[in-house]
Scaffold this active site. Structure first.
Site, PDB file in Angstrom:
ATOM      1  N   GLN A  15      -5.614  -2.649 -18.116  1.00 56.10           N
ATOM      2  CA  GLN A  15      -6.554  -1.548 -17.844  1.00 56.10           C
ATOM      3  C   GLN A  15      -5.964  -0.649 -16.760  1.00 56.10           C
ATOM      4  O   GLN A  15      -4.870  -0.884 -16.251  1.00 56.10           O
ATOM      5  CB  GLN A  15      -7.902  -2.099 -17.393  1.00 56.10           C
ATOM      6  CG  GLN A  15      -7.808  -2.895 -16.107  1.00 56.10           C
ATOM      7  CD  GLN A  15      -9.130  -3.499 -15.644  1.00 56.10           C
ATOM      8  OE1 GLN A  15     -10.091  -3.561 -16.393  1.00 56.10           O
ATOM      9  NE2 GLN A  15      -9.168  -3.917 -14.389  1.00 56.10           N
ATOM     10  N   TYR A 151      -3.981  -4.749   2.821  1.00 59.44           N
ATOM     11  CA  TYR A 151      -3.536  -4.010   1.615  1.00 59.44           C
ATOM     12  C   TYR A 151      -2.429  -3.038   2.012  1.00 59.44           C
ATOM     13  O   TYR A 151      -1.395  -2.934   1.349  1.00 59.44           O
ATOM     14  CB  TYR A 151      -4.726  -3.272   1.008  1.00 59.44           C
ATOM     15  CG  TYR A 151      -4.409  -2.438  -0.217  1.00 59.44           C
ATOM     16  CD1 TYR A 151      -4.411  -3.003  -1.492  1.00 59.44           C
ATOM     17  CD2 TYR A 151      -4.127  -1.076  -0.113  1.00 59.44           C
ATOM     18  CE1 TYR A 151      -4.134  -2.234  -2.625  1.00 59.44           C
ATOM     19  CE2 TYR A 151      -3.849  -0.301  -1.231  1.00 59.44           C
ATOM     20  CZ  TYR A 151      -3.865  -0.883  -2.490  1.00 59.44           C
ATOM     21  OH  TYR A 151      -3.589  -0.115  -3.613  1.00 59.44           O
ATOM     22  N   ALA A 153      -0.429  -3.199   4.533  1.00 61.09           N
ATOM     23  CA  ALA A 153       0.805  -3.945   4.820  1.00 61.09           C
ATOM     24  C   ALA A 153       1.495  -4.367   3.533  1.00 61.09           C
ATOM     25  O   ALA A 153       2.728  -4.282   3.407  1.00 61.09           O
ATOM     26  CB  ALA A 153       0.474  -5.181   5.659  1.00 61.09           C
ATOM     27  N   LYS A 155       1.584  -2.920   0.773  1.00 63.23           N
ATOM     28  CA  LYS A 155       2.209  -1.765   0.127  1.00 63.23           C
ATOM     29  C   LYS A 155       3.393  -1.228   0.943  1.00 63.23           C
ATOM     30  O   LYS A 155       4.408  -0.833   0.379  1.00 63.23           O
ATOM     31  CB  LYS A 155       1.158  -0.671  -0.106  1.00 63.23           C
ATOM     32  CG  LYS A 155       0.028  -1.083  -1.067  1.00 63.23           C
ATOM     33  CD  LYS A 155       0.568  -1.321  -2.470  1.00 63.23           C
ATOM     34  CE  LYS A 155      -0.498  -1.625  -3.483  1.00 63.23           C
ATOM     35  NZ  LYS A 155       0.021  -1.793  -4.850  1.00 63.23           N
ATOM     36  N   VAL A 186      -7.452   6.304  -6.979  1.00 62.60           N
ATOM     37  CA  VAL A 186      -7.490   6.608  -8.412  1.00 62.60           C
ATOM     38  C   VAL A 186      -8.762   6.004  -9.006  1.00 62.60           C
ATOM     39  O   VAL A 186      -9.163   4.890  -8.648  1.00 62.60           O
ATOM     40  CB  VAL A 186      -6.255   6.014  -9.134  1.00 62.60           C
ATOM     41  CG1 VAL A 186      -6.204   6.501 -10.585  1.00 62.60           C
ATOM     42  CG2 VAL A 186      -4.968   6.360  -8.413  1.00 62.60           C
TER      43      VAL A 186
HETATM   44  N1  NAI Z   1      -7.002   2.578  -7.922  1.00 58.91           N
HETATM   45  C1  NAI Z   1      -6.463   3.110  -6.849  1.00 58.91           C
HETATM   46  O1  NAI Z   1      -7.142   3.838  -6.100  1.00 58.91           O
HETATM   47  C2  NAI Z   1      -5.020   2.911  -6.555  1.00 58.91           C
HETATM   48  C3  NAI Z   1      -4.290   1.872  -7.074  1.00 58.91           C
HETATM   49  N2  NAI Z   1      -2.977   1.706  -6.726  1.00 58.91           N
HETATM   50  C4  NAI Z   1      -2.204   0.597  -7.251  1.00 58.91           C
HETATM   51  O2  NAI Z   1      -2.081   0.738  -8.643  1.00 58.91           O
HETATM   52  C5  NAI Z   1      -1.910  -0.536  -9.250  1.00 58.91           C
HETATM   53  C6  NAI Z   1      -2.844  -0.661 -10.425  1.00 58.91           C
HETATM   54  O3  NAI Z   1      -4.169  -0.590  -9.949  1.00 58.91           O
HETATM   55  P1  NAI Z   1      -5.406  -0.032 -10.792  1.00 58.91           P
HETATM   56  O4  NAI Z   1      -4.976   0.302 -12.154  1.00 58.91           O
HETATM   57  O5  NAI Z   1      -6.078   0.963  -9.975  1.00 58.91           O
HETATM   58  O6  NAI Z   1      -6.314  -1.336 -10.770  1.00 58.91           O
HETATM   59  P2  NAI Z   1      -7.075  -2.110 -11.956  1.00 58.91           P
HETATM   60  O7  NAI Z   1      -7.862  -3.149 -11.281  1.00 58.91           O
HETATM   61  O8  NAI Z   1      -7.737  -1.153 -12.854  1.00 58.91           O
HETATM   62  O9  NAI Z   1      -5.864  -2.775 -12.773  1.00 58.91           O
HETATM   63  C7  NAI Z   1      -5.057  -3.767 -12.193  1.00 58.91           C
HETATM   64  C8  NAI Z   1      -4.668  -4.768 -13.257  1.00 58.91           C
HETATM   65  O10 NAI Z   1      -3.860  -5.770 -12.634  1.00 58.91           O
HETATM   66  C9  NAI Z   1      -4.263  -7.017 -13.163  1.00 58.91           C
HETATM   67  N3  NAI Z   1      -3.944  -8.103 -12.237  1.00 58.91           N
HETATM   68  C10 NAI Z   1      -4.568  -8.407 -11.084  1.00 58.91           C
HETATM   69  N4  NAI Z   1      -4.065  -9.542 -10.584  1.00 58.91           N
HETATM   70  C11 NAI Z   1      -3.112  -9.971 -11.445  1.00 58.91           C
HETATM   71  C12 NAI Z   1      -2.249 -11.086 -11.487  1.00 58.91           C
HETATM   72  N5  NAI Z   1      -2.272 -12.035 -10.539  1.00 58.91           N
HETATM   73  N6  NAI Z   1      -1.380 -11.194 -12.515  1.00 58.91           N
HETATM   74  C13 NAI Z   1      -1.354 -10.268 -13.499  1.00 58.91           C
HETATM   75  N7  NAI Z   1      -2.166  -9.198 -13.521  1.00 58.91           N
HETATM   76  C14 NAI Z   1      -3.036  -9.046 -12.506  1.00 58.91           C
HETATM   77  C15 NAI Z   1      -5.776  -6.881 -13.362  1.00 58.91           C
HETATM   78  O11 NAI Z   1      -6.278  -7.856 -14.256  1.00 58.91           O
HETATM   79  C16 NAI Z   1      -5.882  -5.464 -13.875  1.00 58.91           C
HETATM   80  O12 NAI Z   1      -5.823  -5.398 -15.280  1.00 58.91           O
HETATM   81  C17 NAI Z   1      -2.131  -1.554  -8.140  1.00 58.91           C
HETATM   82  O13 NAI Z   1      -0.883  -2.009  -7.676  1.00 58.91           O
HETATM   83  C18 NAI Z   1      -2.850  -0.759  -7.074  1.00 58.91           C
HETATM   84  O14 NAI Z   1      -2.626  -1.290  -5.797  1.00 58.91           O
HETATM   85  C19 NAI Z   1      -2.330   2.585  -5.925  1.00 58.91           C
HETATM   86  C20 NAI Z   1      -3.002   3.645  -5.392  1.00 58.91           C
HETATM   87  C21 NAI Z   1      -4.404   3.887  -5.640  1.00 58.91           C
HETATM   88  C1  LIG Z   2     -15.068   3.859  -2.328  1.00 61.43           C
HETATM   89  C2  LIG Z   2     -14.320   2.649  -2.757  1.00 61.43           C
HETATM   90  C3  LIG Z   2     -12.887   2.737  -2.397  1.00 61.43           C
HETATM   91  C4  LIG Z   2     -12.141   1.678  -3.057  1.00 61.43           C
HETATM   92  C5  LIG Z   2     -10.675   1.805  -2.849  1.00 61.43           C
HETATM   93  C6  LIG Z   2      -9.994   1.192  -3.978  1.00 61.43           C
HETATM   94  C7  LIG Z   2      -8.711   1.324  -4.226  1.00 61.43           C
HETATM   95  C8  LIG Z   2      -7.782   2.087  -3.429  1.00 61.43           C
HETATM   96  C9  LIG Z   2      -6.465   1.841  -3.608  1.00 61.43           C
HETATM   97  C10 LIG Z   2      -5.471   2.538  -2.857  1.00 61.43           C
HETATM   98  O1  LIG Z   2      -4.273   2.264  -2.986  1.00 61.43           O
HETATM   99  C11 LIG Z   2      -5.920   3.558  -1.911  1.00 61.43           C
HETATM  100  C12 LIG Z   2      -4.958   4.638  -1.807  1.00 61.43           C
HETATM  101  C13 LIG Z   2      -5.016   5.505  -0.857  1.00 61.43           C
HETATM  102  C14 LIG Z   2      -6.032   5.539   0.192  1.00 61.43           C
HETATM  103  C15 LIG Z   2      -5.416   5.776   1.500  1.00 61.43           C
HETATM  104  C16 LIG Z   2      -5.697   6.789   2.249  1.00 61.43           C
HETATM  105  C17 LIG Z   2      -6.645   7.804   1.883  1.00 61.43           C
HETATM  106  C18 LIG Z   2      -6.623   8.871   2.901  1.00 61.43           C
HETATM  107  C19 LIG Z   2      -7.126  10.112   2.266  1.00 61.43           C
HETATM  108  C20 LIG Z   2      -7.042  11.251   3.189  1.00 61.43           C
HETATM  109  O2  LIG Z   2      -6.548  11.124   4.328  1.00 61.43           O
HETATM  110  O3  LIG Z   2      -7.438  12.305   2.760  1.00 61.43           O
END
Ligand code: NAI
Ligand SMILES: CCCCC/C=C\C=C\C(=O)C/C=C\C/C=C\CCCC(=O)O
Length: 278
Positions: A15, A151, A153, A155, A186
């Site tokens: 996903q 988190y 750290a 990253k 995101v």
């Molecule tokens: N959503 C956000 O705001 C942001 C996300 N990211 C990074 O993007 C990447 C993807 O995140 P999203 O798509 O947003 O999250 P999401 O939760 O939609 O998808 C993450 C996927 O990773 C899988 N996963 C979790 N633990 C696992 C494990 N131990 N083994 C295999 N799969 C596992 C989950 O089952 C899920 O399908 C992550 O590394 C996250 O830190 C980076 C910046 C912002």
């Molecule tokens: C409201 C619920 C928030 C949940 C956050 C979930 C996932 C976030 C994952 C990230 O990797 C976050 C990425 C960036 C955030 C860091 C800084 C934001 C600062 C924005 C700004 O200064 O304008």
């Protein structure tokens, strides 16, 4: 880099960002094996994508990336299926400060392990075809974030690891590029299903993130740029809403004309003001 026919291995593809990247790669003619710990969503995604793009082109493997044997087996399966893996995306991640050790195991250790497995397979100086390793990091890998220190750290460590390999004097001979994908928040399950205690000062972050949140498709465009630009070894690509994707440069900045100059990453995009510099 032309993507048609390339073998791809991606973690956390059931996903969110991983699924969106998988779909875009398939649209460009690549062949993708994605793994995920969540078998139900993984299988459902596999069925949908196979229907859209052909059963031979996309495959799901259940795998917990914190299990070294499972991760290696899933990668090897992609090699067996496609002949070679030339694009590896270590993407699986979680955000939960209450289980920070597990979070480090997923966000950091498994991304490092996945990178090592991919490098061993890809490096041209050891008989591989070369390729690109893209680690899904975050803006939180580049700036301090008081809402989620562990988190953050997890990253920052991946940025250090990825850019360090990129600086290896043997990088040219290895023929492997190393890139960091660094989006701001995101709109995925990670964000929408976050519970109050999983980060600190949630209301403040919600307020801050509301105006800056990206859609997964915007992150995909940035990912494609990283993969397709063939001269970007060591790239850190930031993705901000409204500004799109920009390569990041570190700058030596004299913040106030009084203190010592300091290295700052894109000062206009941090919260730093001259008065913050002690
Ligand atoms: N959503 C956000 O705001 C942001 C996300 N990211 C990074 O993007 C990447 C993807 O995140 P999203 O798509 O947003 O999250 P999401 O939760 O939609 O998808 C993450 C996927 O990773 C899988 N996963 C979790 N633990 C696992 C494990 N131990 N083994 C295999 N799969 C596992 C989950 O089952 C899920 O399908 C992550 O590394 C996250 O830190 C980076 C910046 C912002
Ligand atoms: C409201 C619920 C928030 C949940 C956050 C979930 C996932 C976030 C994952 C990230 O990797 C976050 C990425 C960036 C955030 C860091 C800084 C934001 C600062 C924005 C700004 O200064 O304008």
């Amino acid at each position: 880099m032309e993507l048609s026919g390339r073998g791809v291995f991606l973690t956390g593809g059931a996903q969110g960002i991983g699924r969106a990247i998988t779909t875009a790669l398939l649209d460009k003619g690549a062949k993708v094996l994605f793994c995920d710990v969540n078998a139900d969503i993984g299988k459902a995604t596999e069925a949908e994508l196979q229907k859209q793009c052909g059963a031979d082109n996309v495959m799901f493997q259940q795998c917990d990336v914190t299990n070294a044997d499972q991760l290696k087996a899933a990668f090897d399966q992609a090699v067996t299926k496609f002949g070679a893996v030339e694009i590896c995306c270590n993407n699986a991640g979680i955000m939960d400060e209450t289980i920070w050790e597990k979070m480090l195991a997923i966000n950091t250790t498994a991304q490092i392990r996945g990178s090592q497995i991919a490098l061993d397979h890809m490096r041209r100086d050891k008989g591989g075809r070369g390729g690109v390793i893209v680690n899904t990091v975050s803006i939180a890998g580049l700036i301090p974030c008081h809402w989620f220190p562990a988190y953050c750290a997890s990253k920052h460590a991946v940025v250090g690891y990825t850019t360090s390999w990129a600086r290896n004097p043997m990088a040219g001979a290895m023929g492997v590029r190393w890139c960091c994908l660094c989006p701001v928040s995101v709109n995925t399950d990670m964000m929408t299903s976050l519970q109050e205690d999983q980060i600190f000062d949630m209301d403040n972050f919600r307020e801050r993130a509301a105006d800056t949140m990206l859609q997964p498709e915007e992150v995909v465009q940035a990912f494609m740029r990283l993969v397709e630009d063939s001269d970007n070894n060591g790239a850190i690509l930031e993705v901000w809403r409204g500004k799109g994707a920009t390569y990041r440069k570190r700058q030596l900045v004299d913040m106030d004309g009084v203190s010592n100059p300091m290295v700052v990453d894109n000062p206009s995009q941090t919260s730093l003001k001259p008065s913050d510099v002690k």
